[in-house]
Design a protein around this motif. Structure first.
Motif, PDB file in Angstrom:
ATOM      1  N   LEU A 246     -11.217 -32.338  -8.142  1.00  0.00           N
ATOM      2  CA  LEU A 246     -11.544 -30.942  -8.441  1.00  0.00           C
ATOM      3  C   LEU A 246     -11.336 -30.657  -9.923  1.00  0.00           C
ATOM      4  O   LEU A 246     -10.234 -30.739 -10.440  1.00  0.00           O
ATOM      5  CB  LEU A 246     -10.675 -30.009  -7.592  1.00  0.00           C
ATOM      6  CG  LEU A 246     -10.980 -28.514  -7.716  1.00  0.00           C
ATOM      7  CD1 LEU A 246     -12.409 -28.213  -7.261  1.00  0.00           C
ATOM      8  CD2 LEU A 246      -9.978 -27.699  -6.910  1.00  0.00           C
ATOM      9  N   GLN A 249     -12.087 -24.527 -10.264  1.00  0.00           N
ATOM     10  CA  GLN A 249     -12.185 -23.745  -9.039  1.00  0.00           C
ATOM     11  C   GLN A 249     -12.253 -22.272  -9.376  1.00  0.00           C
ATOM     12  O   GLN A 249     -11.375 -21.734 -10.049  1.00  0.00           O
ATOM     13  CB  GLN A 249     -10.990 -24.015  -8.130  1.00  0.00           C
ATOM     14  CG  GLN A 249     -10.976 -23.163  -6.866  1.00  0.00           C
ATOM     15  CD  GLN A 249      -9.832 -23.525  -5.940  1.00  0.00           C
ATOM     16  OE1 GLN A 249      -9.449 -24.679  -5.832  1.00  0.00           O
ATOM     17  NE2 GLN A 249      -9.279 -22.526  -5.263  1.00  0.00           N
ATOM     18  N   LEU A 254     -16.998 -24.329  -6.900  1.00  0.00           N
ATOM     19  CA  LEU A 254     -16.136 -25.506  -7.036  1.00  0.00           C
ATOM     20  C   LEU A 254     -16.880 -26.570  -7.824  1.00  0.00           C
ATOM     21  O   LEU A 254     -18.062 -26.821  -7.581  1.00  0.00           O
ATOM     22  CB  LEU A 254     -15.755 -26.067  -5.660  1.00  0.00           C
ATOM     23  CG  LEU A 254     -14.967 -25.153  -4.720  1.00  0.00           C
ATOM     24  CD1 LEU A 254     -14.881 -25.778  -3.333  1.00  0.00           C
ATOM     25  CD2 LEU A 254     -13.575 -24.890  -5.270  1.00  0.00           C
ATOM     26  N   ALA A 276     -14.638 -28.935   0.933  1.00  0.00           N
ATOM     27  CA  ALA A 276     -15.140 -28.005  -0.084  1.00  0.00           C
ATOM     28  C   ALA A 276     -16.004 -26.924   0.549  1.00  0.00           C
ATOM     29  O   ALA A 276     -15.892 -25.740   0.210  1.00  0.00           O
ATOM     30  CB  ALA A 276     -15.926 -28.773  -1.148  1.00  0.00           C
TER      31      ALA A 276
END
Length: 473
Positions: A246, A249, A254, A276
């Motif tokens: 990741l 965010q 995302l 996700a």
């Protein structure tokens, strides 16, 4: 007594109950929930718990359902337990929502359990699912198409919900009810084969037991335990990969780093993609196999730009070394850019995380233009006039595509080429002055095509990311 010992061991194995817990027992009036209530009532002293009973009349079966409610009230009163009986018009709710009868009843029932548990301060809700229910669920999920997450079946513990009878066969439960002279009622709808689950329970499982494996239910219960344990481990590993991959965010967006995903086991990547989607939608549902495969195809497509539509309004696109999933207006907009094209050399475009490599080669060295990919172009360098640059498209752009007699609006050309609207800003345009000579990733322009008179060629190629030697713009 043996059943009581087995249930106690199962409760301890999964740490279902702690001393001091108030346990709300969902009782329909059938053998499974009645036996569960009686077993917990017998154990409440050694477990140091208090009990309460909950029953919901779904209003599907008229007087028959009201008789179920009376039985539960009398049973709870006989055991000296508080009981909470309510009714809800599930048929009307089903009409409003369009859900199936079983889905509508399940949603309303769990909402009822939540409300009663909150009202009385219950820390656990005990339900009477048993081994035959588990086998039925695993087969049902298998027939629909599932992975380990579906083959694990019904969880023994999920949040406040516990299922102490999950390893117990229905025949053992019915025997226990007879031995203790417990009053039970059967729901006639459980015998109707119009429901897939009922057909599995009444027709498929008996046939498989008779013709293939008399211990089928035990085998499926064991499979459920194995898949649950292995699925839990894979979910833990997927959570670690999720954290590593990741990049950014936001509330409805995302971003994941593609290299981290591509260097990880495929089994974990699939779970990260599902995780996700669930994060963005806030749902406990799941993506189908084909939907996950479409996301994997994005990960492996260095060209980027393509947008994948997913359920509940989620979209995904790869831009360079980033995979983006988003909802609503948090899409991957590309700001306007225009950079001088380095010839010969490499020009990096940070807005789309791509580079354009430009080389000058003689016609004798040039490859066959027909053999080039959409990410390559071969143009007549001497036919080009005006300063070379690479930019994003603009409103009103016109383009004369290779193979066409005249120019047209770029927007019309991209529509005819079936380039999705969301992808168009990711196409780098190589321009000479005000003329678009190459729509990167799609087609070069007709006026600059290589001919027998061409002497020097401009060879262009789209490269992924920032390539060594690129001009940092």
């Amino acid at each position: 007594m043996a059943l009581e010992q087995d249930v106690r061991l199962f409760i301890d194995k999964f740490r279902m109950i702690s001393p001091g817990d108030k346990v709300l027992v969902g009782v329909s009036g059938g053998p499974d929930s009645v036996a569960l209530l009686h077993l917990l009532w017998r154990m409440k002293g050694e477990l140091h718990i208090s009990l309460a009973v909950a029953h919901l009349n779904h209003m599907f079966r008229g007087e028959e359902a009201r008789a179920d409610a009376r039985l539960v009230e009398e049973l709870a009163k006989g055991l000296g337990l508080p009981v909470h009986v309510e009714e809800f018009d599930v048929p009307a709710y089903r009409e409003r929502t369009g859900l199936s009868a079983q889905d509508a009843a399940r949603r309303v029932r769990y909402r009822f359990f939540e409300e009663v548990a909150r009202r009385i301060g219950a820390s656990r809700v005990a339900l009477g699912h048993h081994a035959d229910d588990q086998a039925e669920t695993i087969i049902f999920n298998f027939l629909r198409g599932t992975g380990p997450a579906g083959l694990k079946g019904i969880p023994p513990v999920r949040g406040k919900y516990i299922r102490p009878l999950l390893d117990v066969r229905r025949c053992e439960i019915e025997r226990y009810c007879r031995e203790h002279s417990l009053p039970v009622r059967e729901d006639a709808s459980n015998k109707k084969t119009i429901y897939t689950r009922n057909r599995i329970r009444l027709e498929l499982i008996p046939r498989l037991e008779a013709e293939y494996n008399p211990r089928l239910v035990d085998a499926l219960v064991h499979l459920g335990h194995i898949c649950r344990e292995e699925n839990d481990y894979l979910e833990e590993q997927a959570a670690l990969l999720y954290g590593r991959a990741l990049k950014t965010q936001k509330e409805h967006s995302l971003l994941f780093t593609v290299p981290e995903m591509l260097s990880s086991p495929l089994a974990l990547v699939r779970r990260v993609l599902r995780r996700a989607w669930r994060h963005l939608t806030g749902t406990e549902g799941d993506l189908s196999y084909l939907q996950v495969e479409s996301l994997l195809a994005l990960l492996h497509n260095p060209a980027g730009g393509k947008v994948v539509e997913l359920p509940r309004g989620v979209r995904a696109s790869r831009q360079g070394l980033v995979l983006r999933l988003w909802m609503g207006d948090d899409g991957p907009g590309v700001p306007y850019y225009c950079y001088p094209l380095v010839v010969p050399g490499i020009t990096y475009i940070p807005e789309i995380n791509s580079s354009i490599q430009a080389r000058l080669i003689s016609i004798s060295e040039a490859p066959d233009p027909r053999a080039l990919s959409a990410r390559e172009a071969l143009l007549d360098y001497d036919a080009i006039s005006g300063p070379l640059a690479v930019r994003r498209r603009r409103d009103g752009d016109r383009f004369h595509p290779l193979g066409m007699a005249a120019g047209m609006k770029l927007k019309k050309f991209l529509i005819e080429q079936e380039v999705p609207r969301e992808e168009r800003d990711y196409l780098p345009l190589v321009v000479a002055g005000d003329e678009i000579i190459w729509v990167g990733g799609v087609r070069p322009g007709e006026p600059w095509k290589v001919t027998p008179e061409t002497k020097t060629c401009l060879y262009l190629q789209i490269l992924e990311g920032e390539v060594q030697g690129a001009l940092n713009c």
